[in-house]
Scaffold this motif. Structure first.
Motif, PDB file in Angstrom:
ATOM      1  N   LEU A 170      87.446  55.425  26.946  1.00 30.68           N
ATOM      2  CA  LEU A 170      86.763  55.061  28.180  1.00 30.68           C
ATOM      3  C   LEU A 170      86.760  56.207  29.178  1.00 30.68           C
ATOM      4  CD1 LEU A 170      88.094  51.450  28.631  1.00 30.68           C
ATOM      5  CD2 LEU A 170      85.795  52.148  28.028  1.00 30.68           C
ATOM      6  N   GLN A 211      84.454  58.983  28.436  1.00 29.10           N
ATOM      7  CA  GLN A 211      83.095  58.622  28.800  1.00 29.10           C
ATOM      8  C   GLN A 211      82.871  58.706  30.293  1.00 29.10           C
ATOM      9  OE1 GLN A 211      80.604  58.353  26.735  1.00 29.10           O
ATOM     10  NE2 GLN A 211      82.292  59.103  25.484  1.00 29.10           N
ATOM     11  N   LEU A 212      83.894  58.293  31.035  1.00 28.67           N
ATOM     12  CA  LEU A 212      83.752  58.286  32.485  1.00 28.67           C
ATOM     13  C   LEU A 212      83.553  59.688  33.026  1.00 28.67           C
ATOM     14  CD1 LEU A 212      86.424  55.754  33.578  1.00 28.67           C
ATOM     15  CD2 LEU A 212      83.975  55.628  33.876  1.00 28.67           C
ATOM     16  N   PRO A 234      77.454  59.700  29.291  1.00 24.94           N
ATOM     17  CA  PRO A 234      76.142  59.545  29.912  1.00 24.94           C
ATOM     18  C   PRO A 234      76.188  58.707  31.179  1.00 24.94           C
ATOM     19  CG  PRO A 234      76.302  58.295  27.884  1.00 24.94           C
ATOM     20  CD  PRO A 234      77.507  59.146  27.955  1.00 24.94           C
ATOM     21  N   LEU A 235      77.142  57.786  31.239  1.00 22.32           N
ATOM     22  CA  LEU A 235      77.243  56.984  32.449  1.00 22.32           C
ATOM     23  C   LEU A 235      77.441  57.882  33.655  1.00 22.32           C
ATOM     24  CD1 LEU A 235      77.847  54.525  34.246  1.00 22.32           C
ATOM     25  CD2 LEU A 235      80.225  55.001  33.767  1.00 22.32           C
ATOM     26  N   ASN A 272      74.353  59.092  35.250  1.00 23.03           N
ATOM     27  CA  ASN A 272      73.338  58.192  35.810  1.00 23.03           C
ATOM     28  C   ASN A 272      73.338  58.156  37.329  1.00 23.03           C
ATOM     29  OD1 ASN A 272      72.380  57.473  33.392  1.00 23.03           O
ATOM     30  ND2 ASN A 272      72.925  55.317  33.518  1.00 23.03           N
ATOM     31  N   ILE A 278      66.218  61.758  32.258  1.00 20.95           N
ATOM     32  CA  ILE A 278      65.464  60.511  32.289  1.00 20.95           C
ATOM     33  C   ILE A 278      65.152  60.167  33.740  1.00 20.95           C
ATOM     34  CG2 ILE A 278      65.570  58.015  31.884  1.00 20.95           C
ATOM     35  CD1 ILE A 278      67.421  58.548  29.557  1.00 20.95           C
ATOM     36  N   GLN A 336      68.784  59.994  35.011  1.00 20.28           N
ATOM     37  CA  GLN A 336      69.937  60.554  34.311  1.00 20.28           C
ATOM     38  C   GLN A 336      69.876  62.067  34.437  1.00 20.28           C
ATOM     39  OE1 GLN A 336      70.867  60.398  29.880  1.00 20.28           O
ATOM     40  NE2 GLN A 336      71.932  58.625  30.659  1.00 20.28           N
ATOM     41  N   LEU A 386      82.747  46.944  24.004  1.00 18.14           N
ATOM     42  CA  LEU A 386      82.359  48.063  23.152  1.00 18.14           C
ATOM     43  C   LEU A 386      82.998  47.888  21.789  1.00 18.14           C
ATOM     44  CD1 LEU A 386      83.036  51.282  25.247  1.00 18.14           C
ATOM     45  CD2 LEU A 386      80.815  50.406  24.560  1.00 18.14           C
ATOM     46  N   GLN A 426      73.862  46.968  20.412  1.00 18.68           N
ATOM     47  CA  GLN A 426      72.952  48.084  20.289  1.00 18.68           C
ATOM     48  C   GLN A 426      73.610  49.123  19.400  1.00 18.68           C
ATOM     49  OE1 GLN A 426      69.980  48.230  21.258  1.00 18.68           O
ATOM     50  NE2 GLN A 426      69.488  50.381  21.071  1.00 18.68           N
ATOM     51  N   PHE A 451      67.878  54.026  15.778  1.00 21.15           N
ATOM     52  CA  PHE A 451      67.025  55.170  16.113  1.00 21.15           C
ATOM     53  C   PHE A 451      67.238  56.336  15.158  1.00 21.15           C
ATOM     54  CE2 PHE A 451      67.967  52.789  19.914  1.00 21.15           C
ATOM     55  CZ  PHE A 451      66.696  52.526  20.384  1.00 21.15           C
ATOM     56  N   LEU A 467      69.530  58.487  24.320  1.00 17.22           N
ATOM     57  CA  LEU A 467      70.008  57.161  23.949  1.00 17.22           C
ATOM     58  C   LEU A 467      71.023  57.265  22.812  1.00 17.22           C
ATOM     59  CD1 LEU A 467      69.435  54.278  24.705  1.00 17.22           C
ATOM     60  CD2 LEU A 467      67.684  54.228  22.962  1.00 17.22           C
ATOM     61  N   SER A 518      74.177  59.067  23.885  1.00 22.49           N
ATOM     62  CA  SER A 518      75.032  58.263  24.751  1.00 22.49           C
ATOM     63  C   SER A 518      75.958  57.377  23.935  1.00 22.49           C
ATOM     64  CB  SER A 518      74.178  57.405  25.684  1.00 22.49           C
ATOM     65  OG  SER A 518      73.545  56.374  24.931  1.00 22.49           O
ATOM     66  N   LEU A 543      79.977  54.461  19.953  1.00 23.46           N
ATOM     67  CA  LEU A 543      80.306  53.369  20.865  1.00 23.46           C
ATOM     68  C   LEU A 543      79.128  52.416  20.893  1.00 23.46           C
ATOM     69  CD1 LEU A 543      81.037  56.303  22.836  1.00 23.46           C
ATOM     70  CD2 LEU A 543      82.829  54.618  23.051  1.00 23.46           C
ATOM     71  N   PRO A 545      77.535  49.270  22.326  1.00 20.19           N
ATOM     72  CA  PRO A 545      77.647  48.272  23.396  1.00 20.19           C
ATOM     73  C   PRO A 545      77.376  46.884  22.823  1.00 20.19           C
ATOM     74  CG  PRO A 545      76.106  50.022  23.978  1.00 20.19           C
ATOM     75  CD  PRO A 545      76.390  50.154  22.524  1.00 20.19           C
TER      76      PRO A 545
END
Lengths: 218, 796
Positions: free
Chosen positions: B47, B50-51, B55-56, B59, B91, B192, B474, B509, B514, B580, B583, B595, B597
């Motif tokens: 976590l 990621q923080l 990608p979060l 944003n 983005i 983003q 997650l 997801q 993709f 995407l 991320s 990860l 979601p």
């Protein structure tokens, strides 16, 4: 992790929000909605309302101004240019005053589409009508019909009534560009107070003929 | 003394110069990361990684408010057009974007490689016939027009399948053509950036770009847009805001505290020379403190410097004791060393034990503060004791404070004769605490966030407006390579699908929607028959159906094209899709993690145990299912336990030290009594004001004991002395106390919650500690006039 308290959750949320970019299926929805509701809503309304004795538009509208609910069966035949034969579907339609319309297809697949207020719900997809001005125009014009508001109806269509009491047809020709791009004409026909058929002709000459059964009023 | 004098001065100079040298090579950081845990579990590592970099963190959520809906829509569209070309952003979307079409195009042109339905069975005569019949049924059903255009190129419904696979995750709803809050008052944009949220400089630039774009867009709307304004939030935005707050706090609080203390000292000493000498230990302490942090941690957080203000207030005490207590005799320095130093030394030791408990905190930011304080206090006290006497010119005289001293002595006697006040406070405080015993501790971790409350609530609001759920889950799988990680995600797919069907989860997801792994792509390619075979089978399959095989020539061409494609790699992904995927697939050490979601079912909660046992049954024991909100809660209780443990350890350490020195429970109790009374009163004060205590308040309470023990020690050591030294001691204590308050007090207004809590706890606490210590001292020491006085620090 003080800052993280919110941010941890956000990380996940961010994934969700990115996912919202992928709604290809949704792109197609516009078309369905336009084509279908122009026809069906009007047709049903006509079915439920057609009681007037004398077939001029004013009288028809006057008759329509009385609010009612009801349900009927339908059979739809689609004539698509690339198919050798028309394809058929059938099921029930239901209208609940003032603004709920439900279409429950039984053959060949079970499927329900429902319009309530400004929302269209299909396969758990909710489509707000306000995002589709041309569609909203349809629905609003139909609401105009419901309340016998001919002026509102004529904002979107040019109306013409043909035939006599026993064999009449009301043609709606789109007068707005948005609608005219897709639909060439919608014809509602019937005899006396009964609506029998709704024919939608698209600009690509594909057409759809919906035949309605007897109306029952719950 | 004089023999060592030059040696000591040399060591001091070398130390300070060395410290300055270290500082000049130090990296100073102003990020939020000092409040991420240092020794978290694997899940927390995921976590936090990621923080900081995920990608979060990139944003930015933007909201346009005010004006009419039409104006907001116009501004939103204008901003999107404007920012799309800006290379700060990967983005830019307002829900009405071309990104959708790009993603759609990518999916459509690779549909057979991407769809799990691409299997040999599908392309047999029966398989084709069944699939085409199914599509005809869809076509016939009302709404089937949606697939009409697709039919000749995709008679097997692959695209419909792909689209359906991707539903089931929460989505914001567009209104008026752009993302809008449910209330309709705010138009929303999601941006983003190309840089991680911890790159505050780059984030600042990106934020400026958004603001400029808004200003330009607003200018085009004319009068109706006058009231429109922009709100921005997101990890990057908050980092920038927090950095600004922290830097502001560090700079301005130091300035305010420093100025106040200098003015105080000037008022007391009435001599620039004395002031200069008074500041030497403090400045040495600060330099050594920063250098120690730099050496110990490799970098220094700005928040540590912010805390330096408190250190100034504490470290300056020693020189105050020295300069005030030395008096006006030339032999004063020697006398001070023998008479007062032992008490000061003990006070230094108790303070250090207190600050040492910060050192073991699992928040790196707090450990830095601990190390900084310990090194700083040690240096300041050592410089006061050994360097200052050697530096003082022979004719130096301490300030004449007799009148002030007599006044304080009188006041102390008054306070000492009114012990009932202390008793009253303790009884009242205990009453309040017992009454509110269930509401003393604040269990919200956000209370400690360096992020201002308003920023936090804005973030929560816009996120909510975007329709983004608050809590999340997650599933984390890993692999040694990027492709191996994708394979692991593919293995998890069927399990998650089953859980979705069973209603355990609402949806999920996966990056493999993709970008499937190479092996899977090859398998799918090999399932596609060659053109002639496919055409022959199609001809046979459409017998009796209302279509001719010729209709499907676009389908045959597409199959042949995809059969010839080389497997897709990350490089083939178009913008929008690449972000995407990236991320969700992230580098972790030497390997890769995926990860996924996972959304909650309509009930809003996922039963963790059900998911975990399902994972075990499918021998996916290496996969981790993380309940993000729960992980955060666990994290908090970890911090709280840690804080309580080390604060108690600090107090126990102080008690033990006192007991070792005095060997008398009674004396230890007498020293601690006023401190305990202060702690209770301050805690009750917070509760009475409706403020629940958090972890930092708790640490502040412990610091009251650590710092306040200095005063209690001076009052405790009552021995025969003359009234003059008694009054000098009192004056020095009051001034030192004021300096401490000036050091800690401004922190309460710093805007950084961690510092605020410490400042607001320690500042009133030390005042009470001094007052209560005076009040509870042996009354004879004060009242007995010339015979017994306080503050002579001979060894007991």
């Amino acid at each position: 992790m003080p800052a993280g308290d919110m941010s941890c959750k956000e990380w996940v949320s961010c994934q969700f929000s990115i996912i919202t970019h992928n709604r290809p299926f949704y792109l197609y929805m516009r078309f369905i909605v336009r084509a279908m509701f122009a026809a069906l809503f009007l047709g049903l309304v006509m079915t439920l309302r057609a009681h007037a004795a004398d077939w001029d538009i004013t009288q028809l509208m006057h008759a329509l101004a009385q609010e009612k609910s009801g349900q009927t069966t339908f059979v739809e035949l689609k004539y698509i240019s690339f198919l050798n034969q028309p394809i058929k579907s059938s099921g029930d339609m239901r209208f609940v005053s003032p603004d709920v319309l439900e279409m429950h297809t039984l053959q060949p697949d079970d499927q329900t589409i429902r319009v309530r207020g400004d929302l269209l719900i299909m396969d758990h997809h909710t489509v707000p009508l306000e995002d589709h001005p041309e569609l909203l125009a349809f629905i609003d014009s139909i609401r105009g019909t419901l309340t016998g508001n001919r002026a509102l109806l004529e904002r979107f269509f040019t109306l013409s009534l043909k035939g006599d009491k026993n064999d009449w047809s009301l043609m709606l020709a789109p007068s707005k560009k948005d609608v005219a791009k897709l639909i060439q004409s919608i014809t509602v026909s019937g005899s006396r107070e009964r609506v029998r058929h709704i024919t939608i002709v698209k600009t690509n000459h594909d057409r759809s003929v919906i035949t309605l059964g007897d109306t029952s009023t719950p | 003394m004089s023999r060592h004098r030059w040696l000591i001065l040399g060591i001091w100079l070398a130390t300070v110069l060395g410290a300055v040298g270290v500082i000049s090579h130090t990296q100073f950081l102003a990020t939020l990361s000092e409040f991420f845990p240092r020794s978290p579990s694997v899940q927390q590592t995921v976590l936090n990684e990621q923080l900081r970099k995920g990608p979060l963190s990139r944003n930015i959520l933007a909201g346009i408010e005010g004006g009419t809906a039409a104006v907001r829509t116009k501004i939103s569209e204008h901003m999107v057009q404007d920012l799309r070309g800006d290379d700060h952003f990967e983005i830019v979307s307002n829900g009405n974007s071309g990104t959708h079409e790009k993603v759609y195009h990518y999916l459509f042109t690779h549909r057979y490689l991407l769809s799990p339905t691409t299997r040999p069975e599908l392309f047999t005569v029966t398989g084709l016939r069944d699939a085409i019949e199914k599509m005809l049924n869809v076509l016939a059903t009302p709404g089937g027009e949606a697939v009409e255009a697709l039919f000749p190129g995709d008679p097997t419904g692959t695209m419909v399948y792909i689209a359906k696979e991707m539903s089931g995750m929460p989505q914001p709803v567009p209104h008026h053509g752009v993302w809008t809050s449910p209330s309709g008052d705010t138009a929303l944009l999601l941006l983003q950036t190309r840089f991680s949220g911890s790159d505050t400089e780059a984030q600042q630039h990106a934020i400026n770009r958004v603001r400029e774009a808004f200003a330009r867009a607003k200018a085009t709307t004319g009068r109706p847009g006058e009231n429109a304004h922009l709100v921005l939030t997101g990890v990057g935005v908050i980092s920038v805001a927090a950095r600004n707050t922290i830097v502001h706090a560090a700079e301005f609080m130091s300035l305010i505290s420093g100025t106040m203390i200098v003015v105080l000292l000037l008022l007391v000493y009435r001599s620039a020379v004395a002031l200069l000498f008074g500041l030497i230990p403090v400045i040495s302490g600060i330099a050594v403190g920063i250098a120690a942090v730099s050496l110990g941690f490799g970098r220094v957080y700005d928040i540590t410097l912010g805390f330096g203000t408190a250190l100034i207030g504490e470290a300056v005490d020693y020189s105050i004791y020295f300069l005030v207590q030395t008096g006006q005799t030339s032999a004063g320095a020697e006398q001070w060393a023998s008479k007062y130093w032992p008490t000061v030394r003990l006070g230094v030791a108790t303070s250090i034990i207190g600050f040492a408990s910060l050192l073991f905190s699992n928040l790196p930011g707090l450990s830095q503060l601990g190390l900084y304080a310990i090194a700083g206090l040690l240096t300041a006290s050592m410089v006061t004791r050994f360097v200052l006497p050697g530096l003082l010119p022979g004719n130096f005289r301490g300030p004449d404070l007799n009148r002030l001293g007599r006044f304080f002595l009188g006041a102390a006697r008054g306070v000492a004769s009114a012990r009932w006040v202390v008793v009253f406070f303790v009884v009242l405080a205990s009453g309040i605490l017992i009454m509110h015993r269930h509401h003393i501790w604040n269990h919200e971790l956000s209370a400690l966030s360096p992020v201002p409350k308003t920023e936090q609530s804005l973030y929560a609001r816009l996120r909510n407006d975007m329709g983004i759920p608050e809590a999340g889950y997650l599933l984390v799988v890993s692999g040694s390579t990027f492709d191996a990680a994708l394979q692991a995600a593919e293995e998890a797919g069927p399990l998650l699908q089953r859980l979705q069907r069973e209603g355990v989860i609402g949806g999920f997801q996966s990056p493999v929607n993709f970008l499937p792994s190479v092996a899977t792509q090859l398998k799918r390619k090999s399932a596609i028959p060659p053109e002639d075979v496919l055409t022959a089978r199609l001809t046979e399959a459409v017998h009796g159906l209302p279509v001719t095989a010729a209709l499907f020539s676009p389908f045959v061409r597409e199959m042949e094209r995809e059969r010839g494609l080389r497997p897709l790699t990350r490089a083939d992904l178009p913008a929008g899709v690449r972000e995407l995927v990236e991320s969700m697939v992230v580098r972790q050490g030497n390997g890769w993690r995926v990860l996924l979601p996972v959304a909650a079912p309509p009930s809003g909660r996922i039963d963790r145990k059900t998911v975990q046992s399902a994972l075990l049954r499918h021998s996916m024991d290496k996969a981790m299912f993380i309940d993000v909100s729960n992980a955060t809660n666990t994290l908090y209780s970890g911090y709280m336990d840690n804080a309580i443990k080390w604060s108690l350890a600090g107090v126990v350490g102080i008690v033990l030290l006192l007991w070792v020195v005095f060997r008398s429970i009674f004396r230890v109790l007498r020293i601690l009594l006023p401190l305990i009374a202060s702690v209770l009163t301050v805690a009750a004060g917070f509760i009475a004001l409706g403020v629940e205590l958090n972890m930092m308040n708790l640490i502040g309470l412990m610091l009251i004991v650590a710092v306040g023990s200095n005063y209690a020690l001076f009052f405790d050591r009552g021995v025969r002395a003359d009234e003059e030294s008694a009054s000098r001691t009192l004056v020095s204590l009051v001034i030192a106390n004021m300096a401490t308050v000036m050091g800690f007090g401004p922190l309460a207004f710093s805007g950084v919650p961690v510092l605020q809590a410490i400042g607001a706890t320690v500042a009133p606490g030390v005042v009470l500690a001094l007052w209560f210590s005076a009040s509870l001292t042996d009354r004879e020491m004060l009242v007995g006039g010339k015979t017994r006085v306080i503050g002579d620090g001979s060894v007991p």
